[in-house]
Design a protein around this motif. Structure first.
Motif, PDB file in Angstrom:
ATOM      1  N   PRO A 133       8.691   8.143   1.106  1.00 24.03           N
ATOM      2  CA  PRO A 133       7.819   7.361   2.000  1.00 24.03           C
ATOM      3  C   PRO A 133       7.628   5.938   1.498  1.00 24.03           C
ATOM      4  CG  PRO A 133       6.799   9.474   1.404  1.00 24.03           C
ATOM      5  CD  PRO A 133       8.031   9.340   0.574  1.00 24.03           C
ATOM      6  N   GLU A 134       7.787   5.741   0.179  1.00 24.95           N
ATOM      7  CA  GLU A 134       7.521   4.414  -0.384  1.00 24.95           C
ATOM      8  C   GLU A 134       8.702   3.459  -0.207  1.00 24.95           C
ATOM      9  OE1 GLU A 134       7.977   7.216  -1.914  1.00 24.95           O
ATOM     10  OE2 GLU A 134       9.369   6.955  -3.592  1.00 24.95           O
ATOM     11  N   ILE A 178      14.969  14.117  -6.974  1.00 23.64           N
ATOM     12  CA  ILE A 178      15.336  12.712  -7.156  1.00 23.64           C
ATOM     13  C   ILE A 178      14.070  11.866  -7.011  1.00 23.64           C
ATOM     14  CG2 ILE A 178      16.865  10.838  -6.380  1.00 23.64           C
ATOM     15  CD1 ILE A 178      18.309  13.525  -7.234  1.00 23.64           C
ATOM     16  N   THR A 179      13.848  10.958  -7.945  1.00 30.33           N
ATOM     17  CA  THR A 179      12.656  10.112  -7.839  1.00 30.33           C
ATOM     18  C   THR A 179      12.997   8.680  -7.437  1.00 30.33           C
ATOM     19  OG1 THR A 179      12.774   9.814 -10.233  1.00 30.33           O
ATOM     20  CG2 THR A 179      11.221  11.470  -9.401  1.00 30.33           C
ATOM     21  N   LYS A 211      22.103   3.761 -11.434  1.00 30.46           N
ATOM     22  CA  LYS A 211      21.418   4.863 -12.108  1.00 30.46           C
ATOM     23  C   LYS A 211      20.574   5.645 -11.108  1.00 30.46           C
ATOM     24  CE  LYS A 211      21.084   3.215 -16.895  1.00 30.46           C
ATOM     25  NZ  LYS A 211      22.517   3.189 -16.998  1.00 30.46           N
ATOM     26  N   ILE A 212      20.550   6.951 -11.300  1.00 26.72           N
ATOM     27  CA  ILE A 212      19.696   7.790 -10.465  1.00 26.72           C
ATOM     28  C   ILE A 212      18.646   8.443 -11.358  1.00 26.72           C
ATOM     29  CG2 ILE A 212      21.331   9.764 -10.555  1.00 26.72           C
ATOM     30  CD1 ILE A 212      20.437  10.328  -7.591  1.00 26.72           C
ATOM     31  N   HIS A 213      17.406   8.365 -10.934  1.00 25.95           N
ATOM     32  CA  HIS A 213      16.292   8.925 -11.702  1.00 25.95           C
ATOM     33  C   HIS A 213      15.858  10.230 -11.051  1.00 25.95           C
ATOM     34  CE1 HIS A 213      15.588   5.132 -13.975  1.00 25.95           C
ATOM     35  NE2 HIS A 213      16.191   4.620 -12.898  1.00 25.95           N
ATOM     36  N   TYR A 214      15.610  11.226 -11.864  1.00 24.05           N
ATOM     37  CA  TYR A 214      15.176  12.496 -11.288  1.00 24.05           C
ATOM     38  C   TYR A 214      14.331  13.278 -12.271  1.00 24.05           C
ATOM     39  CZ  TYR A 214      19.068  14.710 -13.901  1.00 24.05           C
ATOM     40  OH  TYR A 214      19.920  15.151 -14.871  1.00 24.05           O
ATOM     41  N   LYS A 215      13.643  14.284 -11.714  1.00 26.23           N
ATOM     42  CA  LYS A 215      12.856  15.206 -12.534  1.00 26.23           C
ATOM     43  C   LYS A 215      13.509  16.567 -12.416  1.00 26.23           C
ATOM     44  CE  LYS A 215       8.280  13.177 -12.230  1.00 26.23           C
ATOM     45  NZ  LYS A 215       7.273  12.995 -11.185  1.00 26.23           N
ATOM     46  N   GLN A 216      13.588  17.245 -13.563  1.00 28.33           N
ATOM     47  CA  GLN A 216      14.205  18.565 -13.509  1.00 28.33           C
ATOM     48  C   GLN A 216      13.271  19.609 -14.108  1.00 28.33           C
ATOM     49  OE1 GLN A 216      17.884  19.053 -15.715  1.00 28.33           O
ATOM     50  NE2 GLN A 216      18.536  20.736 -14.378  1.00 28.33           N
ATOM     51  N   THR A 263      11.769  14.296 -17.227  1.00 27.21           N
ATOM     52  CA  THR A 263      12.178  13.135 -16.463  1.00 27.21           C
ATOM     53  C   THR A 263      13.540  12.695 -16.994  1.00 27.21           C
ATOM     54  OG1 THR A 263       9.887  12.518 -16.253  1.00 27.21           O
ATOM     55  CG2 THR A 263      11.509  10.815 -15.778  1.00 27.21           C
ATOM     56  N   LYS A 264      14.481  12.512 -16.103  1.00 23.42           N
ATOM     57  CA  LYS A 264      15.844  12.219 -16.555  1.00 23.42           C
ATOM     58  C   LYS A 264      16.449  11.059 -15.767  1.00 23.42           C
ATOM     59  CE  LYS A 264      16.901  16.808 -18.210  1.00 23.42           C
ATOM     60  NZ  LYS A 264      17.737  17.983 -18.126  1.00 23.42           N
ATOM     61  N   VAL A 265      17.502  10.533 -16.322  1.00 23.32           N
ATOM     62  CA  VAL A 265      18.240   9.478 -15.623  1.00 23.32           C
ATOM     63  C   VAL A 265      19.728   9.685 -15.895  1.00 23.32           C
ATOM     64  CG1 VAL A 265      17.929   7.875 -17.546  1.00 23.32           C
ATOM     65  CG2 VAL A 265      18.399   6.974 -15.264  1.00 23.32           C
TER      66      VAL A 265
END
Ligand SMILES: Cc1cc2nc3c(=O)[nH]c(=O)nc-3n(C[C@H](O)[C@H](O)[C@H](O)COP(=O)(O)OP(=O)(O)OC[C@H]3O[C@@H](n4cnc5c(N)ncnc54)[C@H](O)[C@@H]3O)c2cc1C
Ligand code: FES
Lengths: 243, 466
Positions: free
Chosen positions: B167-168, B276-277, B285-290, B304-306
């Motif tokens: 949404p952001e 995916i964040t 780069k793709i930022h995500y939480k796993q 938190t990963k990238v």
């Protein structure tokens, strides 16, 4: 039997035509003339040209011959049991017609156009996704077998019932090849096509294959005369792919 | 594009919808380069009024084209009009084979003359973008004028839901991501862009994301991972394919995992439970939480990963195409049309049908299912327009859906899944089976299945156009 009575009627119970295929020597017109067409009476022979004996056909084995055109494959089966009799069938347009029965001593020999009534998958010289799955053999299309299965989109057809659809996306039966059996000398003859065949679409859809297998579309379209060589599917094609 | 304007379409009535259309066509990616429609043109009609038996179909894809053909085949007295914003047909099915660089697969394989079926079966196909639907006057508004219907069939497929997922994010960022990290679940240049990126890449990671919730063709991301890995192997591209999956679910999972272990060990890596964040297109780069496990109190441990990428195939959440909302019929949370029991008629309005990906049933969003829903809906529609007894769907239906996925090249091999459909009292539901092929030597994949994949594809297209 050897004479196959069949009835044709309009979709909404209109005219009923009762006739014998062997007496028809021209196209029979339903409201649009599609349901039965007689072609030259052709004898089924082996590769050497020797007439096939009906009683010598192996049971539940796929045989292929070309009819009524030089490049339109048909499947011939000697089923392990007698076919049903006078089966009412409906084509995609809702027209109803009657398939009479299998031929041969035990009424177990049937033939169908091997061009799938769904989207034209058929045996060609390099592979076949189209074959009979005998009773008791499982298939992804039909649990208990006893069906001609097209492994393209898994349509299945009942050879004991005029090629009726058992499952899958096909919306009409396989067109059947009307056979005659001569009880005196045990020979088999193809005389016509019953039901809705998609020969024209087929000729248009497979240009490359027509060139490769039949020397071109025009050659493939030629009508078969006198005799039709009949071989096992495994001989006709390099690979049978069946799911 | 449309998703950001969706709310505007919820307002029924010609004026509101056409006004919305003006903004819609004026913005962003111009699918079909539709001209903007000024409100004053709201009276422009695309064709004369219906004589009482007109079916308007929105979407000339797998569902819509099958429906158009089969209505005409079954009852030539019915007038059929198909509306689509595209003017060439392109297929999603088999498109992963293009990415895999399989023999003889070119853009030609994936495209067709959109008008071929119309010419053969005598229906009309109009290239235009649907901008509104007024069910009160039974009218569809388009970029080229309006058309009235007796029966409306919705087959518009999916939309991407970037906004729902992020949404952001600004509209600009969304458009940027859509171009730089194409999702390629809607046939068109997105597929070609992804292909271009693969062709241009010399090394590094290819990242494919798999969204949560219903999305088009559940095996597609995993087939794509396999085809891209096959391509990288062939081309000697150093790197790997990383799948960031929002869940643990892999459609045809056993079969995919088997081939990944056998053929792509170290080349395909599947990561579960990744949210995916953010996507950073400047630094790739793709930022995500796993979710990596649970602690003693059974609470999820989230890291938190990238990860960096050379090519990103970002598949966002899906939702039903905005056209459904334009109609205002009742939908489920995903946007699929609530159906009238074991039927493709909408529960709300007996003049509106839905087929393909937007049906509110529990059937897989696949091309073959779209084809089946079309044919069954056609029987319902023909009966309705001719005031015959309502048509009852032929259920349960075994092996109703068959879906192949290409998994290797040199030699080509594929896997398959079949689905049985049945009515559970509320919706039509599906049960999947992943069989071992007879020619697979005990594996899920085989060469025969690869040939069947090609034959399946030829057949399903011929069923729409021939
Ligand atoms: C990579 C990939 C691989 C796949 N592989 C397979 C497979 O192997 N087998 C299988 O069965 N399925 C497969 N699918 C799934 C299949 O593509 C879809 O399920 C199918 O296309 C759905 O049909 P549909 O009619 O609902 O939508 P679509 O085929 O997408 O048709 C929708 C049409 O509506 C048009 N439209 C949308 N909005 C508007 C508007 N506002 N105005 C005018 N026109 C509009 C679109 O332009 C489009 O042409 C795959 C999908 C993908 C992405
Ligand atoms: S072509 Fe035979 S099932 Fe589709």
């Amino acid at each position: 039997m050897n004479r196959r009575d069949f009835i044709k009627m309009g979709a909404l119970g209109g005219v009923i035509v009762l006739t014998r295929p062997s007496l028809i020597d021209q196209k029979l017109f339903a409201h649009d003339g599609r349901l039965y067409e007689s072609f030259e009476k052709v004898q089924l022979v082996d590769e050497e040209g020797t007439p096939i004996k009906a009683s010598a056909l192996e049971v539940d084995v796929d045989y292929i011959f070309q009819y009524p055109h030089a490049g339109t494959p048909c499947i011939l089966l000697n089923l392990s049991e007698k076919s049903e009799v006078n089966v009412e069938l409906k084509d995609a347009l809702g027209d109803i017609y009657l398939w009479s029965e299998g031929v041969g001593k035990s009424g177990s020999i049937v033939a169908y156009s091997a061009i799938c009534s769904h989207a034209l998958t058929h045996p060609n010289k390099s592979e076949s996704f189209f074959a009979y799955v005998p009773k008791g053999k499982a298939s992804a299309a039909i649990e208990k077998g006893g069906a001609i299965v097209c492994s393209s989109h898994l349509s299945s057809f009942d050879p004991r019932n005029g090629g009726k659809v058992l499952g899958g996306p096909a919306d009409q039966p396989l067109a059947s090849i009307v056979l005659e059996h001569n009880a005196q000398d045990d020979t088999l003859w193809a005389v016509g096509v019953l039901g809705s065949a998609k020969f024209n679409d087929y000729f248009n859809a497979f240009k490359t294959e027509m060139d490769r297998d039949w020397g071109g579309k025009r050659q493939a379209k030629k009508l078969v005369k006198i005799s039709a060589p009949t071989v096992k599917l495994t001989k006709f094609t390099k690979e049978v792919i069946q799911y | 594009m449309s998703m950001t304007r969706r709310d505007a379409f919820k307002v029924a009535g010609a004026t509101a919808a056409v006004a919305a259309a003006a903004t819609f066509t004026g913005c962003a990616k111009a699918e079909g380069a539709a001209p903007a429609v000024a409100p004053s043109q709201s009276h422009v009609t695309l064709m004369p009024k219906s004589k009482g038996k007109r079916v308007v179909i929105i979407g000339a894809g797998f569902g819509g084209l099958a429906a158009a053909k089969y209505i005409r085949k079954q009852d030539a007295s019915i007038e059929v009009v198909v509306l689509d914003r595209r003017d060439i047909f392109m297929s999603c099915p088999f498109s992963n084979s293009l990415l895999g660089g399989l023999e003889d697969v070119t853009l030609d394989t994936l495209t067709r003359d959109l008008y071929a079926g119309a010419a053969k079966y005598g229906y009309r196909l109009e290239q235009c973008t649907v901008t509104g639907i007024d069910r009160a006057s039974k009218t569809v508004m388009t970029s080229c004028g309006s058309v009235d219907y007796d029966i409306l069939v919705l087959s518009p497929g999916i939309d991407y839901d970037y906004k729902g997922q992020f949404p952001e994010w600004s509209d600009e960022k969304i458009r940027h991501v859509q171009q730089q990290a194409p999702a390629a679940l809607m046939a068109g240049s997105e597929h070609l862009a992804l292909k271009r990126m693969m062709d241009n890449m010399d090394g590094g990671n290819v990242i494919i994301t798999v969204p949560a919730g219903k999305y088009r063709c559940p095996p597609a991301p995993f087939e794509r991972a396999s085809m891209i890995a096959a391509y990288m192997k062939k081309e000697g591209i150093e790197g790997k394919v990383i799948i960031l999956n929002a869940t643990k679910n892999i459609a045809k999972g056993k079969a995919f995992k088997e081939v990944w272990a056998d053929k792509y060990s170290g080349l395909i890596e599947h990561r579960d439970d990744c949210t995916i964040t953010d996507i950073d297109l400047t630094n790739n780069k793709i930022h995500y939480k796993q979710i990596v496990g649970v602690d003693k109190e059974e609470k999820e441990i989230v890291e938190t990963k990238v990860e960096s990428f050379a090519v990103l195939n970002f598949i966002p959440k899906n939702k039903a195409n905005a056209v459904v909302a334009m109609s205002g019929v009742k939908t489920n949370a995903w946007g699929g049309v609530i159906m009238n029991g074991a039927s493709f008629q909408s529960k709300d309005d007996k003049h509106v049908y839905a087929i393909g990906d937007v049906v509110g049933h529990g059937v897989p969003p696949s091309g073959q299912t779209a084809n089946w829903t079309a044919k069954e809906a056609v029987k319902e529609i023909v009966a309705q327009l001719n005031a015959h007894e309502p048509y009852k769907l032929n259920l349960p239906y075994s092996a109703a859906n068959v879906c192949y996925s290409m998994v290797t090249d040199g030699p080509e091999e594929a896997i398959m899944v079949t689905h049985d459909f049945s009515f559970n009292g509320t919706v039509i539901a599906a049960k999947a089976t992943v069989p071992h092929p007879k020619d697979g030597d005990g594996k899920y994949r085989s060469k025969g299945l690869a040939k069947a994949t090609r034959e399946w594809y030829r057949g399903i297209l011929d069923d729409m156009f021939m």
